[in-house]
Design a protein around this motif. Structure first.
Motif, PDB file in Angstrom:
ATOM      1  N   ALA A  84       1.079  -1.066   0.360  1.00 33.62           N
ATOM      2  CA  ALA A  84      -0.105  -0.016   0.761  1.00 33.62           C
ATOM      3  C   ALA A  84       0.667   1.665   0.083  1.00 33.62           C
ATOM      4  N   PHE A  85       0.162   1.938  -1.321  1.00 35.24           N
ATOM      5  CA  PHE A  85       0.852   3.420  -1.309  1.00 35.24           C
ATOM      6  C   PHE A  85       0.272   4.838  -0.421  1.00 35.24           C
ATOM      7  N   MET A  86       1.226   5.421   0.025  1.00 36.03           N
ATOM      8  CA  MET A  86       0.654   6.598   0.522  1.00 36.03           C
ATOM      9  C   MET A  86       0.924   8.071   0.323  1.00 36.03           C
ATOM     10  N   ASN A  87      -0.196   9.168   0.422  1.00 38.11           N
ATOM     11  CA  ASN A  87       0.772  10.354  -0.732  1.00 38.11           C
ATOM     12  C   ASN A  87       0.311  11.123   0.498  1.00 38.11           C
ATOM     13  N   PRO A  88       2.084  11.661   0.852  1.00 34.99           N
ATOM     14  CA  PRO A  88       2.526  12.741   2.187  1.00 34.99           C
ATOM     15  C   PRO A  88       1.268  13.741   2.206  1.00 34.99           C
ATOM     16  N   PHE A  89       1.182  14.547   0.882  1.00 31.23           N
ATOM     17  CA  PHE A  89       0.203  15.768   0.894  1.00 31.23           C
ATOM     18  C   PHE A  89      -1.293  14.992   1.208  1.00 31.23           C
ATOM     19  N   GLY A  90      -1.711  13.866   1.615  1.00 28.98           N
ATOM     20  CA  GLY A  90      -2.986  13.492   1.707  1.00 28.98           C
ATOM     21  C   GLY A  90      -3.202  12.992   3.506  1.00 28.98           C
ATOM     22  N   LEU A  91      -1.921  13.358   4.025  1.00 19.25           N
ATOM     23  CA  LEU A  91      -1.951  13.598   5.579  1.00 19.25           C
ATOM     24  C   LEU A  91      -2.128  14.900   6.191  1.00 19.25           C
ATOM     25  N   ARG A  92      -3.306  15.414   6.589  1.00 16.61           N
ATOM     26  CA  ARG A  92      -3.369  16.959   6.900  1.00 16.61           C
ATOM     27  C   ARG A  92      -3.069  17.080   8.599  1.00 16.61           C
ATOM     28  N   ALA A  93      -2.789  16.116   9.381  1.00 16.46           N
ATOM     29  CA  ALA A  93      -2.746  16.954  10.553  1.00 16.46           C
ATOM     30  C   ALA A  93      -1.992  15.276  11.330  1.00 16.46           C
ATOM     31  N   ALA A  94      -1.072  15.481  12.714  1.00 15.65           N
ATOM     32  CA  ALA A  94      -0.131  14.878  13.300  1.00 15.65           C
ATOM     33  C   ALA A  94      -1.396  14.074  13.983  1.00 15.65           C
TER      34      ALA A  94
END
Length: 571
Positions: free
Chosen positions: A417-427
């Protein structure tokens, strides 16, 4: 004698009168512009720290943001300018806090109506729910166009501010919303006019679900602006202001919010092509703060989430009909202290403190209370904070999310699975006992994307990872699920920077096929990852936040994976 004296007195009186009135007629007329961008439905303080110079050569973290505090900051700026405008450069809605998103961003519109927004340019996130729902949000009404029901807390009148979309056109070449607007200030010979053009970035189709914008075209930014300038000039505009949802950023890790050091970004070539009659460009999209006052138009950006407002002054000579002076500074909207993954962020005396506007606070409180039961629902415990990386990679949070999406799609045959970093909006920061709530998870992934499992060759996996490092936009190091590792070398030519990939210790075979899981946004080619788009036989799974919740809840304490799964040979 009497007649001579009378004539003399009359002549002197007329001369004195002319001297008295000339300076008033010729004095520049100042127009204040309060500008912000990328609000993203941040009704409550977003637990966001803004770095400000501390006066001793260093910086201080300032807790900032929240609609009620933003309203007070705007009032303080406008109070200094008898003639003023309040503007936003896009992403007012979309990727919003839970209290706004649960209600289709209607409360964000309600806040903006109440705090006196004049113009907003559409951004890419305004199209997150499609053009039809964006139109409803603007015009008002309770027609259900999404999975969620509108008007749950109140009837919805729509936006009282102007929504501008100069570059977004339908099949007939008509703009989705007006391209520009004009405002006039003062009276008589001292009256001046400000023309405002608003638009989003040409690459918006790569950032949203294309089904929601079917039939729309997003035209070149500079060409659109240059075509609109003479129209505004013909209407008598003395100053030209552009609100554009595109931007850049300064070099370095702690840039001055009022600086422009080492500035670069995708807005740079747009600025280079602009009609020289453009006086001011208010930008956004990159979530960065800067003030660039060099050759060409004054360029500003106020970060994100309402944590800053840019206080801009344009002085216009009513005789020459030109801007003769301009200035800008970013005002930090200091609000309430909080504790981040890195520790406490207290209030500081280094920048002004703002009190919340009572009326806005009460309005926001209605929606926060309505969302509280869902937001506070506990979902599980974490071993510690899961934080994002340096902006271009997802850090330990990206690892955690990728693992959750892999686990949710094992039945679809997923191996990676891959996740795009810009799709993570907060810690994701748990409470002292490790507990996390649904609201915490939502702050990380507010988009509601379904996860998609598709088949790629090893060569296609490499090509996809290369697209995150291809120099065509901001760098994006995709986060990978457990068992997958890869190494890259930034010194190599674009398209050939991935030097190794392995799954469970075995090198990826370029000719072999693998089942990989990504979110629905990436599956449409979002963020420029076009290799993922259009794959036959794709399987749609649960929403990303459902997958995340199940993963956290599946064990008494979910360990945050600390390993670095993507390694750079050259930092």
């Amino acid at each position: 004698m009497f007649r001579i004296q009378s004539a003399t007195v009359l002549a002197v009186g007329l001369a004195l009168s002319a001297c008295a009135t000339l300076p008033q007629q010729s004095a520049p007329v100042e127009v204040g512009i309060a500008a912000f961008n990328d609000f993203h439905g941040s009704l409550e303080p977003p637990r966001q720290a803004v770095l400000a110079p501390d006066g001793a050569g260093g910086s201080v973290a300032v807790p900032a943001g929240g609609a009620a505090w933003l309203a007070t900051a705007l009032d303080s700026i406008r109070a200094r300018h008898p003639h003023h405008l309040t503007v936003s450069a896009g992403d007012l809605t979309g990727a919003s806090q839970l209290a706004s998103s649960l209600f289709l961003d209607e409360p964000t519109v309600g806040v903006m109506n109440r705090l006196g927004l004049d113009f907003n340019a559409v951004g890419n996130h305004e199209f997150d729910r499609g053009a039809a729902e964006l139109t409803r949000l603007h015009k008002g009404g309770c027609q259900q166009l999404t999975r969620r029901k509108p008007c749950l807390l109140e009837s919805f009148p729509g936006e009282t501010f102007a929504l501008l979309a100069a570059s977004t056109v339908d099949a007939r070449g008509r703009t989705l919303f007006p391209a520009s607007g004009i405002r006039r200030f003062g009276k008589g010979r001292a009256q001046v006019s400000v023309g405002v053009i608003g638009l989003t970035l040409k690459g918006t189709p790569d950032l949203v679900d294309r089904a929601g914008i079917a039939g729309l075209t997003f035209r070149d930014e500079a060409e659109t602006i240059n075509a609109e300038v003479p129209r505004l000039k013909a209407q008598g505009a003395d100053a030209i202001v552009v609100l554009i949802h595109q931007g850049g950023r300064q070099a370095g890790n702690t840039p001055d919010p009022d600086g422009c050091a080492g500035f670069a970004g995708e807005i740079r070539p747009i600025l280079d092509r602009l009609d020289p009659r453009v006086d001011l460009v208010v930008s956004g999209h990159t979530h960065a703060a800067y003030v660039c006052d060099g050759p060409g138009p004054l360029l500003t950006s106020a970060g994100l989430y309402g944590t800053m407002v840019t206080d801009i002054v344009l002085a216009i000579d009513p005789r020459t009909r030109k801007v003769v002076r301009r200035s800008a500074r970013n005002v930090i909207v200091q609000s309430v202290p909080f504790t981040s993954a890195k520790g406490a962020v207290p209030l500081t005396q280094d920048v002004p403190q703002f009190a919340p506007d009572p009326a806005i606070a009460a309005y926001v409180g209605r929606y926060v209370d309505a969302a509280r039961a869902e937001a506070s629902r506990p979902v599980g415990r974490l071993s510690g904070p899961a934080t994002r990386g340096d902006g271009s990679d997802g850090g330990t949070l990206g690892n955690l999310v990728a693992d959750s999406q892999l686990a949710a799609t094992h039945d679809a045959g997923a191996q990676i699975a891959f996740m795009n970093p810009f799709g993570l909006r907060a810690a994701l920061v748990p409470a002292a006992d490790g507990r996390v709530s649904f609201g915490d998870l939502y702050a990380v992934q507010p988009f509601g994307n379904n996860v998609v499992t598709e088949t790629l060759t090893g060569a296609e996996i490499k090509a996809a990872l290369e697209q995150g490092l291809d120099d065509k936009g901001p760098e994006q190091v995709l986060s990978a699920s457990t068992g997958f590792s890869w190494t890259f070398d930034r010194s190599r030519p674009a398209g050939d920077r991935i030097v190794a990939m392995a799954l469970n210790g075995r090198p990826i075979d370029p000719a072999a096929t693998y089942r990989i899981t990504i979110n629905g946004f990436l599956a449409l080619g979002g963020d420029g990852f076009t290799v993922f788009a259009g794959k036959p036989g794709a399987t749609t799974g649960p929403t990303d936040i459902d997958a995340f919740e199940r993963w956290i809840a599946a064990t008494p304490i979910r360990d945050v994976p600390q390993e670095r799964r993507a390694a750079s040979l050259i930092p």
